[in-house]
Design an enzyme around this catalytic site. Sequence first.
Site, PDB file in Angstrom:
ATOM      1  CE  LYS A 111      -4.007  -2.116   2.253  1.00  0.00           C
ATOM      2  NZ  LYS A 111      -4.876  -2.142   3.453  1.00  0.00           N
ATOM      3  CE  LYS A 192      -9.246 -10.594  -2.586  1.00  0.00           C
ATOM      4  NZ  LYS A 192      -8.950 -10.479  -1.131  1.00  0.00           N
ATOM      5  CE  LYS A 195     -13.753  -1.231  -0.392  1.00  0.00           C
ATOM      6  NZ  LYS A 195     -14.763  -1.462   0.632  1.00  0.00           N
TER       7      LYS A 195
END
Length: 326
Positions: A111, A192, A195
Amino acid sequence: MSRVLSGIQPTGDLHLGNLLGAVRNWVEDQHTDDSFYCVVDLHALTVPKGPGELAAASLELAQCLIASGLDPEVCTLFVQSHVPQHAELGWIMQCVCGFGQLERMTQFKDKSERRDFVSAALFTYPALQAADILLYDADRVPVGEDQRQHIELTRDLAERFNHRYGDTFTVPEASIPRAGARVMDLQNPTDKMSKSADSPAGTVLLTDPPDAVIKKFKRAVTDSDGVVAFDVANKPGVTNLLSILGAATGRDPEALAGEYTQYGPLKADTGEAVVALLEPLQMRLAELRQDPAETSRLLRVGADKAGAVAESTMERVRAAVGFLPR
């Protein structure tokens, strides 16, 4: 009856992967386990939010969860920031956690590489996640494989605290979701569904209208050989469609492969099955949106239930650590 805890961030609309990969299992578990489900808005602050954005997203997420089948009369559904013991225990867990342990968390590395601003909380949030779990003496935590490392950290911190201060916490087990929950991006079927994906065409939101759902499945990436087969390694796009169709209809995806000789009908049937799956959910969501005060009331009830359990745990923790009594 075992106690189960799971949480989800209010960072955008729920999508089909959330529903089939996690929330449907939560709906089943609430009838067999003492289930706690949390809208983890404190975790969402690791990414800057505009004024009012977080509250609106938290309410919307709670409504989506209820529309998906979570019953606040059966499970305990609440918002993380409504139970202040999360932040209190989160600090104590930071004091128990080693810097090197946090450095090894792979999700932080992934991240932080994609962001211009990296908050300190993005580095330390696994300690807050451990607090979320340990507050409720959870026996098991349903998570995806990518979260297993976080549960192992939680177990380590619980055992370290118990060794240092005396037997205080239940050491939880990770519970990997049942088979059939793997939903991949329609445009990048080796990733995967998410969003936060670069292409919104690959993600089916629970709020997407039927025509948008059908269009996304018609444009789903497959391959060029024209053979319908369930083969994760060699045919990820086709396998993803079969998995989604199987999950939406309650059928075996490998058996479904034998019913198709072309990709077009498979895409069309999968899109129609997802539309049918989402229709009652969207109707319930529309009802909930008409009365946001009722959702807020249900969340207050959940917070009261969760807060009573959390405070009982914190009384043990404060005594164990040796804080001066209030």
